[in-house]
Enzyme design. Structure first.
Site, PDB file in Angstrom:
ATOM      1  N   PHE A 259     -26.589 -68.842 -24.959  1.00  0.00           N
ATOM      2  CA  PHE A 259     -27.781 -68.720 -25.803  1.00  0.00           C
ATOM      3  C   PHE A 259     -27.734 -69.616 -27.035  1.00  0.00           C
ATOM      4  O   PHE A 259     -28.761 -69.825 -27.693  1.00  0.00           O
ATOM      5  CB  PHE A 259     -28.006 -67.266 -26.230  1.00  0.00           C
ATOM      6  CG  PHE A 259     -26.883 -66.670 -27.041  1.00  0.00           C
ATOM      7  CD1 PHE A 259     -26.810 -66.845 -28.411  1.00  0.00           C
ATOM      8  CD2 PHE A 259     -25.887 -65.926 -26.418  1.00  0.00           C
ATOM      9  CE1 PHE A 259     -25.772 -66.304 -29.160  1.00  0.00           C
ATOM     10  CE2 PHE A 259     -24.855 -65.370 -27.154  1.00  0.00           C
ATOM     11  CZ  PHE A 259     -24.789 -65.564 -28.522  1.00  0.00           C
ATOM     12  N   ILE A 277     -23.488 -62.854 -38.788  1.00  0.00           N
ATOM     13  CA  ILE A 277     -23.298 -61.502 -38.255  1.00  0.00           C
ATOM     14  C   ILE A 277     -21.917 -60.971 -38.649  1.00  0.00           C
ATOM     15  O   ILE A 277     -20.976 -61.739 -38.865  1.00  0.00           O
ATOM     16  CB  ILE A 277     -23.477 -61.484 -36.725  1.00  0.00           C
ATOM     17  CG1 ILE A 277     -22.499 -62.437 -36.039  1.00  0.00           C
ATOM     18  CG2 ILE A 277     -24.913 -61.810 -36.336  1.00  0.00           C
ATOM     19  CD1 ILE A 277     -22.512 -62.354 -34.511  1.00  0.00           C
TER      20      ILE A 277
END
Length: 326
Positions: A259, A277
């Site tokens: 991705f 993140i």
């Protein structure tokens, strides 16, 4: 008499221009909304074309070929997602209108484009009220572009298709242009009919054999991040949570779908560790310069199990190569 003749000739020319302007407004004005924003440019195009025709320096026929008279009618389900549509975790809904010619699911899956490929398609787009705002079919020219160079709903949706397939997509606003976009772009949820003709393969990053789950020799932190050193680094310095780092990385979902990849973009990424993140913030602090490490990051430390905006869901796998700490 001569004066009267000249006046009569001028009146005839004026009536001809007015008649042509009326024709232009009746036939061209609705379609110009798709191609030219309102304002002086559109007025210049229409009145200028009429004047050129009246003077004999241009013909009407080329304009007719460039701007077809009618829009493509909206499908009957443009206003609501039907019950038999597939819906992804991001909220993208779709329905197959024409099956691809591949003979098995495995063959179809192998033929689907990935994020760094280019595709050639025909498409038409409508708003929920049935207004058509764009169409390669109406222009008579197929579109070719990178899968990652379009709105998020397209990037995700194209990767569901194989060449020869036609799908209808219901794309929520957060995967399109938003609810109140500028620049004349359509707002809210959008509906597209897309037919995929061909895929031009881009570069590839091999999918790890252990992408589905960490091996038994992986290190696991108290938070649940698993990792394995792929290449040993140099020195002892490790970054802090406030450090800025430069890395190359590739990311996959646990079913092997790539991705994101700075490697395929050909440009390392630089960022502060407290701006990514949680799994990255914690995991990269385990590394030294020159080290390459594979991480299995649980969804709770990534984007969650049901993220919005086309972000990948669940556990994510990253290969990270640390180049620099600042």
């Amino acid at each position: 008499v001569d004066i009267m003749n000249r006046v009569w000739c001028r009146m005839q020319r004026m009536l001809s221009v007015l008649l042509l302007c009326t024709v232009c407004r009746a036939f061209f004005w609705p379609t110009l909304d798709t191609f030219v924003p309102s304002g002086p440019l559109r007025r210049t195009l229409v009145v200028g074309a009429a004047g050129a025709v009246a003077s004999g320096t241009a013909k009407l026929q080329p304009a007719v070929a460039q701007f077809p008279f009618s829009d493509i009618p909206a499908p009957p389900d443009v206003g609501a997602i039907p019950d038999d549509a597939e819906i992804t975790p991001s909220g993208l809904a779709s329905k197959v209108l024409q099956l691809p010619p591949c003979e098995s699911e495995a063959e179809c899956k192998a033929a689907r484009p990935l994020k760094f490929d280019k595709v050639t398609v025909d498409y038409t787009g409508w708003q929920k009220n049935g207004r058509m705002f764009d169409s390669s079919i109406k222009r008579g020219q197929r579109a070719t572009f990178g899968v990652s160079q379009v709105i998020k709903g397209w990037t995700e949706g194209l990767q569901l298709m194989a060449p020869g397939e036609k799908r209808r997509f219901w794309i929520p606003s957060d995967l399109a242009y938003g609810d109140n976009p500028g620049g004349g772009r359509p707002g809210g949820s959008l509906v597209f009919d897309v037919e995929l003709y061909s895929v031009d393969r881009g570069p590839r990053v091999p999918t790890p054999d252990d992408v589905s789950g960490p091996p038994s020799d992986a290190e696991v932190t108290a938070s649940g991040i698993a990792s394995k050193v792929l290449k040993v680094g140099v020195g002892k310095e490790k970054p802090q949570s406030s450090s800025t780092v430069t890395v190359d990385y590739s990311g996959w979902t646990t079913d092997g779908r790539l991705f994101d990849s700075s490697v395929l973009r050909g440009r390392p990424a630089t960022f502060r560790l407290d701006q990514v993140i949680q799994g990255w913030t914690e995991g990269v602090q385990l590394m030294v310069v020159g080290e390459k490490r594979r991480f299995w990051i649980p969804g709770a430390l990534a984007y969650g199990d049901n993220p919005s905006g086309g972000k990948p869901a669940g556990t994510l796998v990253f290969d990270v190569n640390l180049y620099q700490i600042q």
